[in-house]
Design a protein around this motif. Sequence first.
Motif, short mmCIF file in Angstrom:
data_model
loop_
_atom_site.label_atom_id
_atom_site.label_comp_id
_atom_site.label_asym_id
_atom_site.label_seq_id
_atom_site.Cartn_x
_atom_site.Cartn_y
_atom_site.Cartn_z
N TYR A 16 0.85 -1.19 0.00
CA TYR A 16 0.00 0.00 0.00
C TYR A 16 0.89 1.24 0.00
CZ TYR A 16 -3.33 3.51 1.65
OH TYR A 16 -4.11 4.63 1.78
N SER A 21 -1.77 7.88 -1.88
CA SER A 21 -3.21 7.64 -1.77
C SER A 21 -3.91 8.86 -1.17
CB SER A 21 -3.46 6.41 -0.89
OG SER A 21 -2.90 5.27 -1.51
N ARG A 27 -9.16 7.24 -3.40
CA ARG A 27 -8.00 6.89 -4.24
C ARG A 27 -7.01 6.15 -3.36
NH1 ARG A 27 -4.66 8.42 -8.62
NH2 ARG A 27 -2.48 8.58 -8.00
N TYR A 28 -6.85 4.87 -3.64
CA TYR A 28 -5.95 4.00 -2.88
C TYR A 28 -4.94 3.41 -3.86
CZ TYR A 28 -9.51 4.47 0.69
OH TYR A 28 -10.40 4.97 1.61
N VAL A 29 -3.67 3.76 -3.66
CA VAL A 29 -2.63 3.35 -4.59
C VAL A 29 -1.83 2.20 -3.99
CG1 VAL A 29 -0.60 4.11 -5.90
CG2 VAL A 29 -2.49 5.71 -5.49
N VAL A 88 -4.47 1.54 -8.99
CA VAL A 88 -5.20 2.55 -8.23
C VAL A 88 -6.62 2.03 -8.05
CG1 VAL A 88 -5.96 4.95 -8.13
CG2 VAL A 88 -3.77 4.38 -9.21
N GLY A 122 -5.23 -1.82 2.24
CA GLY A 122 -4.62 -0.71 2.96
C GLY A 122 -4.45 -1.06 4.43
#
Length: 127
Positions: A16, A21, A27-29, A88, A122
Amino acid sequence: MSEVASDVEVEVEPVYQAGESAPAEQRYVFSYTITVHNRSMRSIQLLARHWQITQSSGQVQEVRGKGVVGQQPLIGPGQRFRYTSRAVLDGPVGVMEGSYTCLDTTEQRAFEVPIAAFRLAGPNQIH
């Protein structure tokens, strides 16, 4: 599955990326490092990728393309190829799975290498 395909192993290490992010914007990268181990006695070339990414929302995204990270690497017997890419997501948890299309350079025959589902999660996510 061809004899060569069973000798190709794909190892995945997802991470994560909190700094990239923006949870408030959904928005979670995630980065993921993939190592392709060629345990066969033949050279192979990774020609194409196919990913199925299942988002937290349930939306499924299909990604297809030539090679990986702009390359179509040739991987010799007993060698490995490692690269890092990113995904993403719209939520803190997702699942990726897919396959690589490879070429047995001796037989000039294409074959598929399945990539088992792996979890992108995450911090503090247990589901």
